[in-house]
Design a protein around this motif. Structure first.
Motif, PDB file in Angstrom:
ATOM      1  N   LEU A  12     -14.387  -9.542  10.029  1.00 33.42           N
ATOM      2  CA  LEU A  12     -13.922  -9.549  11.413  1.00 33.42           C
ATOM      3  C   LEU A  12     -14.989  -8.971  12.334  1.00 33.42           C
ATOM      4  CD1 LEU A  12     -11.771 -10.021  13.554  1.00 33.42           C
ATOM      5  CD2 LEU A  12     -10.816  -7.781  12.967  1.00 33.42           C
ATOM      6  N   GLU A  13     -15.611  -7.893  11.923  1.00 35.22           N
ATOM      7  CA  GLU A  13     -16.664  -7.289  12.743  1.00 35.22           C
ATOM      8  C   GLU A  13     -17.822  -8.269  12.953  1.00 35.22           C
ATOM      9  OE1 GLU A  13     -19.002  -3.118  13.114  1.00 35.22           O
ATOM     10  OE2 GLU A  13     -18.715  -3.897  11.092  1.00 35.22           O
ATOM     11  N   SER A  14     -18.183  -9.009  11.931  1.00 30.13           N
ATOM     12  CA  SER A  14     -19.259  -9.999  12.058  1.00 30.13           C
ATOM     13  C   SER A  14     -18.895 -11.071  13.068  1.00 30.13           C
ATOM     14  CB  SER A  14     -19.551 -10.649  10.704  1.00 30.13           C
ATOM     15  OG  SER A  14     -19.999  -9.697   9.793  1.00 30.13           O
ATOM     16  N   VAL A  15     -17.688 -11.574  12.990  1.00 29.32           N
ATOM     17  CA  VAL A  15     -17.243 -12.608  13.936  1.00 29.32           C
ATOM     18  C   VAL A  15     -17.262 -12.059  15.348  1.00 29.32           C
ATOM     19  CG1 VAL A  15     -15.268 -14.010  14.650  1.00 29.32           C
ATOM     20  CG2 VAL A  15     -15.887 -13.895  12.226  1.00 29.32           C
ATOM     21  N   LEU A  16     -16.682 -10.875  15.553  1.00 27.98           N
ATOM     22  CA  LEU A  16     -16.634 -10.288  16.890  1.00 27.98           C
ATOM     23  C   LEU A  16     -18.042 -10.019  17.437  1.00 27.98           C
ATOM     24  CD1 LEU A  16     -13.656  -7.790  16.475  1.00 27.98           C
ATOM     25  CD2 LEU A  16     -13.655  -9.945  17.730  1.00 27.98           C
ATOM     26  N   SER A  17     -18.936  -9.559  16.574  1.00 25.74           N
ATOM     27  CA  SER A  17     -20.315  -9.265  17.017  1.00 25.74           C
ATOM     28  C   SER A  17     -21.040 -10.528  17.468  1.00 25.74           C
ATOM     29  CB  SER A  17     -21.113  -8.605  15.894  1.00 25.74           C
ATOM     30  OG  SER A  17     -20.583  -7.341  15.599  1.00 25.74           O
ATOM     31  N   LEU A  18     -20.832 -11.614  16.757  1.00 25.95           N
ATOM     32  CA  LEU A  18     -21.512 -12.856  17.109  1.00 25.95           C
ATOM     33  C   LEU A  18     -20.920 -13.517  18.357  1.00 25.95           C
ATOM     34  CD1 LEU A  18     -22.078 -14.287  13.545  1.00 25.95           C
ATOM     35  CD2 LEU A  18     -23.817 -13.448  15.140  1.00 25.95           C
ATOM     36  N   LEU A  19     -19.704 -13.165  18.694  1.00 25.60           N
ATOM     37  CA  LEU A  19     -19.077 -13.716  19.899  1.00 25.60           C
ATOM     38  C   LEU A  19     -19.560 -13.036  21.168  1.00 25.60           C
ATOM     39  CD1 LEU A  19     -15.403 -14.184  18.731  1.00 25.60           C
ATOM     40  CD2 LEU A  19     -17.111 -15.948  19.132  1.00 25.60           C
ATOM     41  N   ALA A  20     -20.072 -11.826  21.041  1.00 22.12           N
ATOM     42  CA  ALA A  20     -20.465 -11.039  22.221  1.00 22.12           C
ATOM     43  C   ALA A  20     -21.710 -11.603  22.880  1.00 22.12           C
ATOM     44  CB  ALA A  20     -20.697  -9.596  21.820  1.00 22.12           C
TER      45      ALA A  20
END
Length: 104
Positions: free
Chosen positions: A96-104
């Motif tokens: 989840l952290e990876s997905v959120l980081s790449l969305l920023a």
């Protein structure tokens, strides 16, 4: 706030390799509100109703959730600051952290 997350997650095809084959259920809880989402190969979508098993639950206040969703702060930063509480398996939290980081 979460509409932003849905729109970006489902528009970025480069994120597909990070999406799990089996559904992963995510809950964001702040105040009296709980927002549940399902992440799988089809993308991210809101889930209404009772979910028996939440894989990752993030608990905080609305301001912290907005900072997380918009990419102002990363999940690890918020955890270190003890601004949010995160429950779930480490592997699911990292995904989840990876997905959120790449969305920023």
């Amino acid at each position: 706030m979460f509409d932003f997350l849905l729109e970006k997650a489902n528009d970025h095809h480069f994120l597909k390799p990070l999406f799990p084959a089996d559904p992963m259920f995510i809950a964001f809880e702040f105040g009296q509100s709980i927002y549940c989402y399902q992440l799988d190969l089809e993308g991210l979508r809101r889930v209404d109703g009772n979910i028996e098993s939440i894989d990752v639950k993030i608990i905080g206040n609305e301001e912290q959730m907005e900072e997380l969703i918009t990419g102002q702060l990363k999940l690890q930063q918020l955890m270190k600051l003890k601004a949010v509480k995160v429950e779930g398996r480490f592997r699911d939290i990292l995904r989840l952290e990876s997905v959120l980081s790449l969305l920023a």
